[in-house]
Design a protein around this motif. Structure first.
Motif, PDB file in Angstrom:
ATOM      1  N   GLN A 105      -2.957  -6.336  -8.374  1.00 35.71           N
ATOM      2  CA  GLN A 105      -3.592  -5.489  -7.372  1.00 35.71           C
ATOM      3  C   GLN A 105      -4.517  -4.469  -8.027  1.00 35.71           C
ATOM      4  O   GLN A 105      -5.637  -4.233  -7.551  1.00 35.71           O
ATOM      5  N   TRP A 106      -4.069  -3.863  -9.121  1.00 36.72           N
ATOM      6  CA  TRP A 106      -4.888  -2.874  -9.813  1.00 36.72           C
ATOM      7  C   TRP A 106      -6.176  -3.493 -10.341  1.00 36.72           C
ATOM      8  O   TRP A 106      -7.260  -2.918 -10.207  1.00 36.72           O
ATOM      9  N   ARG A 107      -6.051  -4.671 -10.933  1.00 35.22           N
ATOM     10  CA  ARG A 107      -7.252  -5.344 -11.452  1.00 35.22           C
ATOM     11  C   ARG A 107      -8.208  -5.685 -10.315  1.00 35.22           C
ATOM     12  O   ARG A 107      -9.426  -5.575 -10.469  1.00 35.22           O
ATOM     13  N   GLU A 108      -7.666  -6.102  -9.190  1.00 35.03           N
ATOM     14  CA  GLU A 108      -8.508  -6.435  -8.042  1.00 35.03           C
ATOM     15  C   GLU A 108      -9.275  -5.213  -7.545  1.00 35.03           C
ATOM     16  O   GLU A 108     -10.451  -5.297  -7.200  1.00 35.03           O
ATOM     17  N   PHE A 109      -8.618  -4.066  -7.524  1.00 35.29           N
ATOM     18  CA  PHE A 109      -9.248  -2.853  -7.001  1.00 35.29           C
ATOM     19  C   PHE A 109     -10.253  -2.239  -7.969  1.00 35.29           C
ATOM     20  O   PHE A 109     -11.168  -1.536  -7.540  1.00 35.29           O
ATOM     21  N   THR A 110     -10.079  -2.457  -9.262  1.00 31.64           N
ATOM     22  CA  THR A 110     -10.920  -1.761 -10.248  1.00 31.64           C
ATOM     23  C   THR A 110     -11.862  -2.682 -11.004  1.00 31.64           C
ATOM     24  O   THR A 110     -12.641  -2.212 -11.843  1.00 31.64           O
ATOM     25  N   HIS A 111     -11.827  -3.964 -10.725  1.00 34.27           N
ATOM     26  CA  HIS A 111     -12.711  -4.897 -11.429  1.00 34.27           C
ATOM     27  C   HIS A 111     -14.154  -4.679 -10.987  1.00 34.27           C
ATOM     28  O   HIS A 111     -14.433  -4.452  -9.813  1.00 34.27           O
ATOM     29  N   LEU A 112     -15.058  -4.769 -11.942  1.00 34.63           N
ATOM     30  CA  LEU A 112     -16.470  -4.542 -11.660  1.00 34.63           C
ATOM     31  C   LEU A 112     -16.980  -5.479 -10.567  1.00 34.63           C
ATOM     32  O   LEU A 112     -17.761  -5.075  -9.699  1.00 34.63           O
ATOM     33  N   ALA A 113     -16.525  -6.738 -10.596  1.00 37.33           N
ATOM     34  CA  ALA A 113     -16.997  -7.700  -9.596  1.00 37.33           C
ATOM     35  C   ALA A 113     -16.574  -7.304  -8.189  1.00 37.33           C
ATOM     36  O   ALA A 113     -17.330  -7.460  -7.226  1.00 37.33           O
ATOM     37  N   ARG A 158       6.226   5.884   2.851  1.00 33.79           N
ATOM     38  CA  ARG A 158       6.597   4.483   3.040  1.00 33.79           C
ATOM     39  C   ARG A 158       5.606   3.562   2.332  1.00 33.79           C
ATOM     40  O   ARG A 158       5.989   2.588   1.687  1.00 33.79           O
ATOM     41  N   ARG A 159       4.336   3.876   2.462  1.00 31.83           N
ATOM     42  CA  ARG A 159       3.313   3.052   1.808  1.00 31.83           C
ATOM     43  C   ARG A 159       3.457   3.118   0.284  1.00 31.83           C
ATOM     44  O   ARG A 159       3.376   2.090  -0.404  1.00 31.83           O
ATOM     45  N   LEU A 160       3.674   4.300  -0.235  1.00 32.49           N
ATOM     46  CA  LEU A 160       3.846   4.468  -1.673  1.00 32.49           C
ATOM     47  C   LEU A 160       5.084   3.727  -2.169  1.00 32.49           C
ATOM     48  O   LEU A 160       5.060   3.111  -3.248  1.00 32.49           O
ATOM     49  N   ALA A 161       6.144   3.765  -1.379  1.00 29.19           N
ATOM     50  CA  ALA A 161       7.377   3.071  -1.758  1.00 29.19           C
ATOM     51  C   ALA A 161       7.151   1.564  -1.820  1.00 29.19           C
ATOM     52  O   ALA A 161       7.677   0.885  -2.717  1.00 29.19           O
ATOM     53  N   GLN A 162       6.358   1.036  -0.887  1.00 24.40           N
ATOM     54  CA  GLN A 162       6.075  -0.394  -0.887  1.00 24.40           C
ATOM     55  C   GLN A 162       5.329  -0.798  -2.154  1.00 24.40           C
ATOM     56  O   GLN A 162       5.614  -1.844  -2.761  1.00 24.40           O
ATOM     57  N   ILE A 163       4.386   0.032  -2.571  1.00 18.45           N
ATOM     58  CA  ILE A 163       3.629  -0.264  -3.788  1.00 18.45           C
ATOM     59  C   ILE A 163       4.527  -0.157  -5.008  1.00 18.45           C
ATOM     60  O   ILE A 163       4.501  -1.012  -5.908  1.00 18.45           O
ATOM     61  N   GLN A 164       5.342   0.876  -5.035  1.00 16.27           N
ATOM     62  CA  GLN A 164       6.233   1.104  -6.182  1.00 16.27           C
ATOM     63  C   GLN A 164       7.228  -0.041  -6.352  1.00 16.27           C
ATOM     64  O   GLN A 164       7.632  -0.381  -7.472  1.00 16.27           O
ATOM     65  N   GLN A 165       7.639  -0.646  -5.237  1.00 15.60           N
ATOM     66  CA  GLN A 165       8.648  -1.703  -5.289  1.00 15.60           C
ATOM     67  C   GLN A 165       8.060  -3.068  -5.659  1.00 15.60           C
ATOM     68  O   GLN A 165       8.802  -4.031  -5.855  1.00 15.60           O
ATOM     69  N   THR A 184      -4.309   1.651   1.041  1.00 14.45           N
ATOM     70  CA  THR A 184      -3.699   1.202  -0.208  1.00 14.45           C
ATOM     71  C   THR A 184      -4.542   1.631  -1.405  1.00 14.45           C
ATOM     72  O   THR A 184      -4.004   2.024  -2.451  1.00 14.45           O
ATOM     73  N   LEU A 185      -5.856   1.566  -1.275  1.00  9.81           N
ATOM     74  CA  LEU A 185      -6.739   2.028  -2.350  1.00  9.81           C
ATOM     75  C   LEU A 185      -6.474   3.490  -2.688  1.00  9.81           C
ATOM     76  O   LEU A 185      -6.525   3.891  -3.856  1.00  9.81           O
ATOM     77  N   ALA A 186      -6.209   4.293  -1.659  1.00 10.89           N
ATOM     78  CA  ALA A 186      -5.924   5.710  -1.898  1.00 10.89           C
ATOM     79  C   ALA A 186      -4.537   5.914  -2.504  1.00 10.89           C
ATOM     80  O   ALA A 186      -4.320   6.860  -3.271  1.00 10.89           O
ATOM     81  N   ALA A 187      -3.602   5.025  -2.188  1.00  7.98           N
ATOM     82  CA  ALA A 187      -2.211   5.225  -2.590  1.00  7.98           C
ATOM     83  C   ALA A 187      -1.902   4.766  -4.010  1.00  7.98           C
ATOM     84  O   ALA A 187      -0.966   5.287  -4.642  1.00  7.98           O
ATOM     85  N   VAL A 188      -2.654   3.796  -4.525  1.00  2.00           N
ATOM     86  CA  VAL A 188      -2.286   3.244  -5.831  1.00  2.00           C
ATOM     87  C   VAL A 188      -2.560   4.222  -6.974  1.00  2.00           C
ATOM     88  O   VAL A 188      -1.882   4.177  -8.008  1.00  2.00           O
ATOM     89  N   GLY A 189      -3.526   5.123  -6.802  1.00  4.72           N
ATOM     90  CA  GLY A 189      -3.901   6.033  -7.873  1.00  4.72           C
ATOM     91  C   GLY A 189      -2.774   6.896  -8.397  1.00  4.72           C
ATOM     92  O   GLY A 189      -2.506   6.910  -9.610  1.00  4.72           O
ATOM     93  N   PRO A 190      -2.076   7.656  -7.530  1.00  6.06           N
ATOM     94  CA  PRO A 190      -1.004   8.529  -8.029  1.00  6.06           C
ATOM     95  C   PRO A 190       0.093   7.768  -8.767  1.00  6.06           C
ATOM     96  O   PRO A 190       0.589   8.248  -9.797  1.00  6.06           O
ATOM     97  N   ILE A 191       0.463   6.597  -8.266  1.00  5.52           N
ATOM     98  CA  ILE A 191       1.517   5.817  -8.916  1.00  5.52           C
ATOM     99  C   ILE A 191       1.059   5.352 -10.292  1.00  5.52           C
ATOM    100  O   ILE A 191       1.785   5.473 -11.286  1.00  5.52           O
ATOM    101  N   ARG A 192      -0.140   4.853 -10.360  1.00  6.98           N
ATOM    102  CA  ARG A 192      -0.657   4.332 -11.631  1.00  6.98           C
ATOM    103  C   ARG A 192      -0.827   5.449 -12.660  1.00  6.98           C
ATOM    104  O   ARG A 192      -0.519   5.277 -13.843  1.00  6.98           O
TER     105      ARG A 192
END
Length: 295
Positions: free
Chosen positions: A194-202, A178-185, A118-126
């Motif tokens: 989810q984005w804040r969780e993955f990129t937050h400094l903490a 399929r994974r990308l579609a799940q994130i997009q939906q 999921t960490l790898a997949a969120v980048g292109p969509i964002r």
């Protein structure tokens, strides 16, 4: 059939160190960080930040100890000994091991492997939505690399078998679409959370501590089996990009993939650029240090 105990036997070597010794080192780290917390709690409030940092390190040590198959009664014993103010020594004894659920260990590892994808997949969509700052992109990339290490090191520590990891490292386009579609939906608030969780400094800082803790007790990847290593982060990113922009990639002859790989400075499929993770201090100085080589 009852869940199997941790499959490795005391004679099964973990990169020159038996898994039991790794668990003993982790127990010592938990015990000693608990002692340090008890001492800090008695000091003036001027050291409250240090206390909070140490509390986070202690929590992560507990969680990671369970993830690598350390028996719950060892974790409890180490915490109790620390609360009593007893520092761990080389002659410290531990109670008899209780059984560890193998199926639970694998299920937890599978969840972390899924998070890696999921960490790898969120980048292109964002990025397509123009919502990625340079700082956030850097944090996402670092988190991805640290999560790769987390998955690979736990898989190595519990000696995950080829059957147990079968199908986890899929690189086919259909799987990723399929994974990308799940994130997009996902709803906009859910995507934002989810984005804040993955990129937050903490979050990234906690990921660093996890890797530092596992290195500290002697886990490295120099003797990992191929099925215990996910595809390298740059390959995961390129695969996700390929699934998200297939037509663009085909027309450009894979330029996006080439650029993604070049940007990492990595040539080998399983090489990992650890960045500053090698320079992190361990959560406690009491356990044996182990330097993981670059490979």
């Amino acid at each position: 059939m009852a869940d199997r105990m941790l499959a490795a036997s005391p004679d099964n070597n973990l990169l020159g160190t038996t898994w039991a010794l790794v668990h003993r080192r982790m127990a010592a780290a938990i015990q000693n960080v608990t002692v340090d917390l008890m001492l800090l709690a008695r000091e003036p409030h001027s050291r409250i930040q240090t206390f909070r940092d140490l509390s986070i390190a202690g929590r992560i040590l507990h969680e990671q100890a369970a993830a690598i198959g350390m028996p719950a009664n060892w974790i409890d014993y180490a915490r109790q000994a620390g609360q009593e103010g007893r520092k761990a020594t080389g002659t410290s004894s531990l109670p008899p091991r209780r059984p560890v659920s193998r199926s639970l260990l694998i299920a937890q590892l599978h969840h972390q492997a899924d998070t890696l994808s999921t960490l790898a997949a969120v980048g292109p969509i964002r990025r397509d939505r123009g919502q990625v700052s340079a700082q956030a992109a850097d944090k996402l990339g670092e988190h991805l690399r640290l999560q790769w290490l987390r998955v690979a090191m736990v898989a190595t520590a519990i000696n995950a078998t080829e059957d147990e990891t079968r199908g986890w490292w899929a690189t086919d386009t259909t799987h990723w679409q399929r994974r990308l579609a799940q994130i997009q939906q996902q709803s906009a608030p859910e995507q934002g959370r989810q984005w804040r969780e993955f990129t937050h400094l903490a979050s990234v800082r906690e990921a660093r501590i996890r890797v530092a803790a596992m290195r500290m007790v002697g886990i490295d990847l120099t003797a990992s089996a191929p099925h215990q290593l996910p595809p390298a982060p740059h390959l995961l990113e390129a695969t996700a990009e390929n699934a998200w922009h297939p037509a663009s990639l085909e027309s450009k002859g894979g330029a996006r993939i080439d650029a993604a790989i070049a940007a990492t400075g990595i040539d080998d499929a399983h090489s990992i650029a650890d960045g500053d993770t090698h320079d992190l201090p361990p959560p406690t100085t009491s356990a044996q240090h182990h330097v993981e080589p670059d490979f």
